[in-house]
Design an enzyme around this catalytic site. Structure first.
Site, short mmCIF file in Angstrom:
data_model
loop_
_atom_site.label_atom_id
_atom_site.label_comp_id
_atom_site.label_asym_id
_atom_site.label_seq_id
_atom_site.Cartn_x
_atom_site.Cartn_y
_atom_site.Cartn_z
N MET A 10 0.84 -1.17 0.00
CA MET A 10 0.00 0.00 0.00
C MET A 10 0.89 1.24 0.00
O MET A 10 1.49 1.57 1.01
CB MET A 10 -0.90 -0.04 1.24
CG MET A 10 -1.56 1.25 1.55
SD MET A 10 -2.69 1.25 2.98
CE MET A 10 -1.95 0.20 4.16
N PRO A 11 1.00 1.95 -1.12
CA PRO A 11 1.78 3.18 -1.17
C PRO A 11 1.09 4.29 -0.37
O PRO A 11 -0.13 4.46 -0.45
CB PRO A 11 1.83 3.54 -2.65
CG PRO A 11 1.29 2.36 -3.39
CD PRO A 11 0.49 1.57 -2.43
N ILE A 12 1.89 5.04 0.38
CA ILE A 12 1.36 6.15 1.18
C ILE A 12 2.18 7.39 0.88
O ILE A 12 3.41 7.36 0.92
CB ILE A 12 1.45 5.85 2.69
CG1 ILE A 12 0.66 4.58 3.03
CG2 ILE A 12 0.95 7.04 3.50
CD1 ILE A 12 0.86 4.11 4.46
N ARG A 69 -2.79 5.66 -0.57
CA ARG A 69 -3.25 6.52 0.52
C ARG A 69 -2.51 7.84 0.45
O ARG A 69 -1.31 7.88 0.16
CB ARG A 69 -2.96 5.88 1.89
CG ARG A 69 -3.51 4.47 2.06
CD ARG A 69 -5.03 4.48 2.07
NE ARG A 69 -5.57 3.17 2.38
CZ ARG A 69 -6.05 2.31 1.49
NH1 ARG A 69 -6.03 2.61 0.20
NH2 ARG A 69 -6.56 1.16 1.86
#
EC number: 5.3.2.6
Length: 63
Positions: free
Chosen positions: A1-3, A40
Protein backbone atom coordinates in the site's frame (compact mmCIF):
# COMPACT_ATOMS: atom_id res chain seq x y z
CA UNK A 1 0.00 0.00 0.00
CA UNK A 2 1.78 3.18 -1.17
CA UNK A 3 1.36 6.15 1.18
CA UNK A 4 2.15 9.80 0.42
CA UNK A 5 2.42 12.21 3.32
CA UNK A 6 2.17 15.83 2.20
CA UNK A 7 2.83 18.93 4.29
CA UNK A 8 1.23 22.13 3.06
CA UNK A 9 0.67 25.57 4.50
CA UNK A 10 -2.84 26.26 5.72
CA UNK A 11 -5.20 28.26 3.57
CA UNK A 12 -5.95 25.95 0.63
CA UNK A 13 -9.60 25.30 -0.21
CA UNK A 14 -11.20 21.89 0.16
CA UNK A 15 -11.45 21.76 -3.63
CA UNK A 16 -7.67 22.32 -3.97
CA UNK A 17 -6.96 19.57 -1.43
CA UNK A 18 -9.32 17.18 -3.23
CA UNK A 19 -7.51 17.89 -6.51
CA UNK A 20 -4.15 17.34 -4.82
CA UNK A 21 -5.28 14.00 -3.38
CA UNK A 22 -6.66 12.84 -6.72
CA UNK A 23 -3.63 13.88 -8.78
CA UNK A 24 -1.05 12.49 -6.33
CA UNK A 25 -3.02 9.23 -6.13
CA UNK A 26 -3.15 8.95 -9.92
CA UNK A 27 0.58 9.66 -10.26
CA UNK A 28 1.51 7.11 -7.60
CA UNK A 29 -0.79 4.48 -9.08
CA UNK A 30 0.66 5.03 -12.55
CA UNK A 31 4.34 5.24 -11.59
CA UNK A 32 4.25 2.35 -9.10
CA UNK A 33 1.82 0.20 -11.09
CA UNK A 34 -0.36 -0.01 -7.98
CA UNK A 35 -4.15 -0.17 -7.93
CA UNK A 36 -5.44 3.32 -7.11
CA UNK A 37 -7.70 1.79 -4.45
CA UNK A 38 -4.54 0.88 -2.50
CA UNK A 39 -2.98 4.36 -2.59
CA UNK A 40 -3.25 6.52 0.52
CA UNK A 41 -2.61 10.27 0.75
CA UNK A 42 -2.25 12.10 4.06
CA UNK A 43 -2.32 15.90 4.08
CA UNK A 44 -0.99 17.76 7.09
CA UNK A 45 -1.75 21.48 7.11
CA UNK A 46 0.68 23.68 8.99
CA UNK A 47 0.11 27.16 10.37
CA UNK A 48 2.25 29.67 8.51
CA UNK A 49 4.12 30.58 11.69
CA UNK A 50 5.17 26.91 12.08
CA UNK A 51 7.03 26.78 8.74
CA UNK A 52 10.28 28.53 7.94
CA UNK A 53 11.62 29.63 4.56
CA UNK A 54 15.14 31.03 4.39
CA UNK A 55 15.30 31.53 8.14
CA UNK A 56 11.98 33.38 8.40
CA UNK A 57 8.51 32.15 9.30
CA UNK A 58 6.25 31.95 6.24
CA UNK A 59 3.78 34.21 8.07
CA UNK A 60 6.29 37.07 7.84
CA UNK A 61 6.90 36.41 4.16
CA UNK A 62 3.19 36.61 3.22
CA UNK A 63 3.28 33.06 1.86
Amino acid sequence: MPIAQLYILEGRSDEQKETLIREVSEAMSRSLDAPIERVRVIITEMPKNHFGIGGEPASKLNR
